[in-house]
Each structure stands twice: as C-alpha cells, then as structure tokens.
Write an enzyme that holds these catalytic residues in place. Structure first.
Site, PDB file in Angstrom:
ATOM      1  CB  CYS A  48      -7.540  -2.993   4.653  1.00 25.12           C
ATOM      2  SG  CYS A  48      -8.405  -4.234   5.628  1.00 25.12           S
TER       3      CYS A  48
ATOM      4  CG  HIS B  34      -2.070  -1.050   0.998  1.00 24.62           C
ATOM      5  ND1 HIS B  34      -3.316  -0.679   0.564  1.00 24.62           N
ATOM      6  CD2 HIS B  34      -2.115  -2.404   1.118  1.00 24.62           C
ATOM      7  CE1 HIS B  34      -4.088  -1.757   0.440  1.00 24.62           C
ATOM      8  NE2 HIS B  34      -3.371  -2.825   0.783  1.00 24.62           N
TER       9      HIS B  34
ATOM     10  CG  ASN C  11      -2.936  -2.477  -3.092  1.00 23.34           C
ATOM     11  OD1 ASN C  11      -4.115  -2.515  -2.819  1.00 23.34           O
ATOM     12  ND2 ASN C  11      -2.060  -3.335  -2.626  1.00 23.34           N
TER      13      ASN C  11
HETATM   14  P1  HMG Z   1     -17.551 -13.704  12.199  1.00 24.82           P
HETATM   15  O1  HMG Z   1     -18.530 -12.624  12.568  1.00 24.82           O
HETATM   16  O2  HMG Z   1     -16.544 -14.112  13.200  1.00 24.82           O
HETATM   17  O3  HMG Z   1     -18.201 -15.052  11.672  1.00 24.82           O
HETATM   18  O4  HMG Z   1     -16.822 -13.218  10.861  1.00 24.82           O
HETATM   19  P2  HMG Z   1     -19.636 -15.659  11.663  1.00 24.82           P
HETATM   20  O5  HMG Z   1     -19.434 -17.048  11.187  1.00 24.82           O
HETATM   21  O6  HMG Z   1     -20.309 -15.406  12.972  1.00 24.82           O
HETATM   22  O7  HMG Z   1     -20.416 -14.847  10.519  1.00 24.82           O
HETATM   23  C1  HMG Z   1     -20.974 -13.565  10.695  1.00 24.82           C
HETATM   24  C2  HMG Z   1     -22.043 -13.365   9.630  1.00 24.82           C
HETATM   25  O8  HMG Z   1     -21.442 -13.412   8.332  1.00 24.82           O
HETATM   26  C3  HMG Z   1     -23.094 -14.490   9.598  1.00 24.82           C
HETATM   27  O9  HMG Z   1     -24.279 -13.890   9.095  1.00 24.82           O
HETATM   28  C4  HMG Z   1     -22.558 -15.460   8.589  1.00 24.82           C
HETATM   29  O10 HMG Z   1     -23.563 -16.221   7.973  1.00 24.82           O
HETATM   30  C5  HMG Z   1     -21.948 -14.504   7.565  1.00 24.82           C
HETATM   31  P3  HMG Z   1     -25.509 -13.557  10.084  1.00 24.82           P
HETATM   32  O11 HMG Z   1     -25.930 -14.873  10.639  1.00 24.82           O
HETATM   33  O12 HMG Z   1     -24.937 -12.653  11.153  1.00 24.82           O
HETATM   34  O13 HMG Z   1     -26.497 -12.910   9.171  1.00 24.82           O
HETATM   35  N1  HMG Z   1     -20.833 -15.085   6.826  1.00 24.82           N
HETATM   36  C6  HMG Z   1     -20.679 -14.948   5.500  1.00 24.82           C
HETATM   37  N2  HMG Z   1     -21.432 -14.355   4.556  1.00 24.82           N
HETATM   38  C7  HMG Z   1     -20.985 -14.399   3.289  1.00 24.82           C
HETATM   39  N3  HMG Z   1     -19.816 -15.000   2.935  1.00 24.82           N
HETATM   40  C8  HMG Z   1     -19.056 -15.606   3.843  1.00 24.82           C
HETATM   41  C9  HMG Z   1     -19.469 -15.592   5.195  1.00 24.82           C
HETATM   42  N4  HMG Z   1     -18.939 -16.078   6.333  1.00 24.82           N
HETATM   43  C10 HMG Z   1     -19.768 -15.766   7.321  1.00 24.82           C
HETATM   44  N5  HMG Z   1     -17.909 -16.181   3.464  1.00 24.82           N
HETATM   45  C11 HMG Z   1     -15.500 -13.530   8.895  1.00 24.82           C
HETATM   46  C12 HMG Z   1     -15.709 -13.922  10.352  1.00 24.82           C
HETATM   47  C13 HMG Z   1     -14.160 -14.081   8.474  1.00 24.82           C
HETATM   48  C14 HMG Z   1     -16.636 -14.134   8.054  1.00 24.82           C
HETATM   49  C15 HMG Z   1     -15.535 -11.984   8.793  1.00 24.82           C
HETATM   50  O14 HMG Z   1     -14.667 -11.453   9.739  1.00 24.82           O
HETATM   51  C16 HMG Z   1     -15.157 -11.471   7.431  1.00 24.82           C
HETATM   52  O15 HMG Z   1     -15.888 -11.680   6.465  1.00 24.82           O
HETATM   53  N6  HMG Z   1     -14.013 -10.752   7.340  1.00 24.82           N
HETATM   54  C17 HMG Z   1     -13.506 -10.268   6.082  1.00 24.82           C
HETATM   55  C18 HMG Z   1     -12.842  -8.932   6.278  1.00 24.82           C
HETATM   56  C19 HMG Z   1     -12.302  -8.458   4.957  1.00 24.82           C
HETATM   57  O16 HMG Z   1     -12.758  -8.835   3.899  1.00 24.82           O
HETATM   58  N7  HMG Z   1     -11.283  -7.561   5.028  1.00 24.82           N
HETATM   59  C20 HMG Z   1     -10.682  -7.015   3.843  1.00 24.82           C
HETATM   60  C21 HMG Z   1      -9.883  -8.009   3.085  1.00 24.82           C
HETATM   61  S1  HMG Z   1      -8.286  -8.353   3.807  1.00 24.82           S
HETATM   62  C22 HMG Z   1      -7.268  -7.082   3.198  1.00 24.82           C
HETATM   63  O17 HMG Z   1      -7.745  -6.153   2.602  1.00 24.82           O
HETATM   64  C23 HMG Z   1      -5.777  -7.217   3.364  1.00 24.82           C
HETATM   65  C24 HMG Z   1      -5.093  -7.643   2.069  1.00 24.82           C
HETATM   66  O18 HMG Z   1      -5.361  -6.739   1.017  1.00 24.82           O
HETATM   67  C25 HMG Z   1      -3.579  -7.746   2.289  1.00 24.82           C
HETATM   68  C26 HMG Z   1      -2.984  -6.485   2.927  1.00 24.82           C
HETATM   69  O19 HMG Z   1      -3.176  -5.373   2.409  1.00 24.82           O
HETATM   70  O20 HMG Z   1      -2.349  -6.647   3.954  1.00 24.82           O
HETATM   71  C27 HMG Z   1      -5.567  -9.023   1.603  1.00 24.82           C
HETATM   72 MG    MG Z   2      -4.324  -4.883   0.730  1.00 26.75          MG
END
Ligand code: HMG
Ligand code: MG
Length: 285
Positions: A238, A207, A247
C-alpha cells in the site's frame, strides 16, 4: 465449514497500485484476462480513487473497459466515496469495496479522514451501491499493527468490522496491512472476534512482509475463514503503509490450499503463467 476456499485475487489493484513506475493499461488488462483464464472467481480489477493520491490507478476506467469479461468472474473495484462509486458503476464493476482502518493514523494517511468520518461516508456509498444492485465488501486495515500508531487492539478491529457489517457489507476482509503479524496474533484476534463476527463473513488479507502470510492463512482456516485475498506474483503493498510488501502470492496460496486438500477451482498451471507475467511487470523501467 466446507473444504472449498475462495481465492479473492487483488493483484491488479493491491499489487499494481504500488508499482513505482506506471504499468500500461494494456498490461493490466492482459494480467486480468490471464487471471480470469486461470479460474480466479473474484478479481479486484481497479480502484476508483483520487489520482492525486494513487496515480497508478488513474486508468481504472480504461482497464475496466478493456478486459474480456468471463461470465463466471466477478470484477470488483475499490470506491472511497460516491464519486468513486459512480465511476465504478459506469465502468460496470460487478461489486465494490469500501476500505476503513482500525487505526486512526492509517485512516488519516490513506483516506484523509477519521475512522468515524470514513464510516459515515461509507454508509452513503453502501446505500447507493445497494440501490444500484451492487454488493459491497468492506476492508479493515491495520488489524494488528499500524505504521503510524503501533499496536492495534482487537476491540478496535471489532468496532470497525461490526460497523461495516451494519452498513451492509456482505463480507469483511481483515487486512494485515504491514504484513508483520505473527500467526499467534492472528489466532488471538480471530478468537477475540469469534463471538461477535461470524467466520463466514470474514476474509483474510495478509501481506507478506515477514514471510508469515501462509501461516496466517492456516490459522485463519483453523478459525473457520474460507475466503482469502491474494496477489498474483506476490505483487504490491500500500502506498500509504511504508515498508509493507505484497499480499500472499496467489500461486503459493493456491498450491498450499491444494496440499491441504482444499478446493479452489483454480488452474495451477495457468495461474503460474499469470504469475510469470505479473512478475515481469514489477519495477519495470
Ligand atoms: P481528499 O484529498 O481528502 O478529498 O482525498 P478531496 O475530496 O479533497 O479530493 C481530492 C482530489 O481528488 C480532488 O481533485 C477530487 O476531485 C479528487 P482536485 O480538485 O484536487 O483536482 N477525487 C477523486 N478523483 C477520482 N476518483 C475519486 C475521487 N475522490 C476525490 N473517487 C480520498 C480523499 C479518499 C479521495 C483520497 O484520500 C483517496 O483517494 N485515497 C485512496 C488511497 C488509496 O487508494 N490507498 C490504497 C488502497 S487501500 C489499501 O491498499 C489497503 C487494503 O489493501 C487493505 C489492507 O491491506 O489493509 C484495501
Ligand atoms: Mg492490501
């Protein structure tokens, strides 16, 4: 190492996940099609994460269904768990990525679990992805600094990267999530990883908050890395890394690599068109 560099386009995911206002699926699709037209070989098109956590990616399936698939392009998607993997497979993603952190604070903030729990979950995802014939990429966030825990030691990066390789990731993308790393920190980290992690299995994901991402790419090139993530128009950040900006811009990176005599296969003029469109999507009312 050769003089060819792979530019891994992450703008439609890393870029658009951070836009305050929703970007219509049709615009995401147009952006991805412009990027494939510009010759980007790998495009992270979507993210099958919880829409409670990242509402900007809630239309991932619509986006994946709407893009015009160029045969030479790999369309990839983030998958935090088995549910995300199932959705990515149903959407015909060519490859998926799991994303861990070198720091506990960011792991907790971003995916609501410890590093160890995330790795256990990613083992299941990687096994199921491989059974479905999909390659898995691994991210390690916060390679030098964490927004919550402060400085991150190279050993913490090594442990997580090594674990991701062992669970079957073909490549580890090293994320300077905050975008504040100095080139000497990146050089020092890569020197420290060199004995255990081959440079050809590593990618740089820098980034650009402090404007040093291009220099960080150059020190990573010196360390032998030949794959770099970039975001068209410099989009993004993020949502769980407060203060981080986008980025390194794909068009700036492609131009710099060309100056250095390194091949990317990217059409610079068509990438500029995609970048202009990407910038028009930013912070749109
Ligand atoms: P949680 O709250 O611990 O898990 O989230 P959960 O199982 O209790 O799920 C919460 C809700 O999400 C539930 O719905 C699940 O059904 C639903 P509700 O019953 O409350 O209506 N759910 C989903 N829905 C759609 N698709 C799924 C899914 N999984 C659960 N796959 C979890 C844990 C990992 C799901 C959550 O924390 C999450 O989705 N996090 C993602 C965060 C994210 O995307 N961040 C940005 C990307 S990372 C980044 O940018 C860094 C990177 O670029 C590298 C860098 O720059 O360093 C890669
Ligand atoms: Mg990133």
């Amino acid at each position: 190492m050769g003089d060819r560099v792979t530019l891994f386009e992450v703008g439609p995911r890393d870029g658009l996940q951070n836009e305050a206002r929703p970007v219509p699926a049709a615009d995401k699709i147009r952006l991805i099609d412009l990027l494939s037209g510009a010759g980007l070989p790998k495009i992270e098109a979507a993210s099958f994460v919880s829409s409670r956590w990242v509402p900007q990616m809630a239309d991932a399936a619509v986006v994946m269904a709407g893009i015009r698939r160029a045969p030479s392009v790999l369309y990839t998607a983030l998958t935090p768990n088995l549910r995300g993997l199932d959705d990515a497979i149903a959407s015909r993603a060519d490859e998926v990525a799991v994303f861990a952190s070198a720091s506990e604070g960011f792991s907790r903030a971003n995916i609501n679990c410890t590093i160890a729990d995330s790795l256990a979950r990613y083992r299941e995802v990687a096994d199921a992805a491989r059974a479905a014939g999909l390659a898995v990429r691994g991210y390690v966030s916060c390679i030098t600094q964490c927004p919550f825990d402060g400085a991150v030691e190279p050993d913490a990066v090594r442990r997580v990267a090594d674990a991701l390789l062992r669970l079957g990731c073909y490549e580890i993308s090293l994320g300077d999530t905050l975008g504040r790393a100095a080139p000497c920190e990146i050089a020092c980290l890569l020197r420290s990883l060199a004995d255990d992690l081959p440079a050809e299995r590593l990618a740089g994901h820098f980034h650009d908050t402090s404007g040093r991402a291009l220099r960080n790419v150059e020190v990573a090139l010196d360390a032998g890395l030949r794959t770099f993530d970039a975001s068209v128009g410099g989009l993004g950040g993020c949502p769980y890394a407060p203060g981080a900006s986008g980025n390194v811009a794909s068009e700036a990176l492609a131009a710099r690599l060309a100056e250095l005599g390194l091949e990317t296969g990217v059409d610079i003029a068509r990438l500029a068109e995609a970048a202009a469109f990407a910038r028009s999507l930013r912070n749109r009312a």
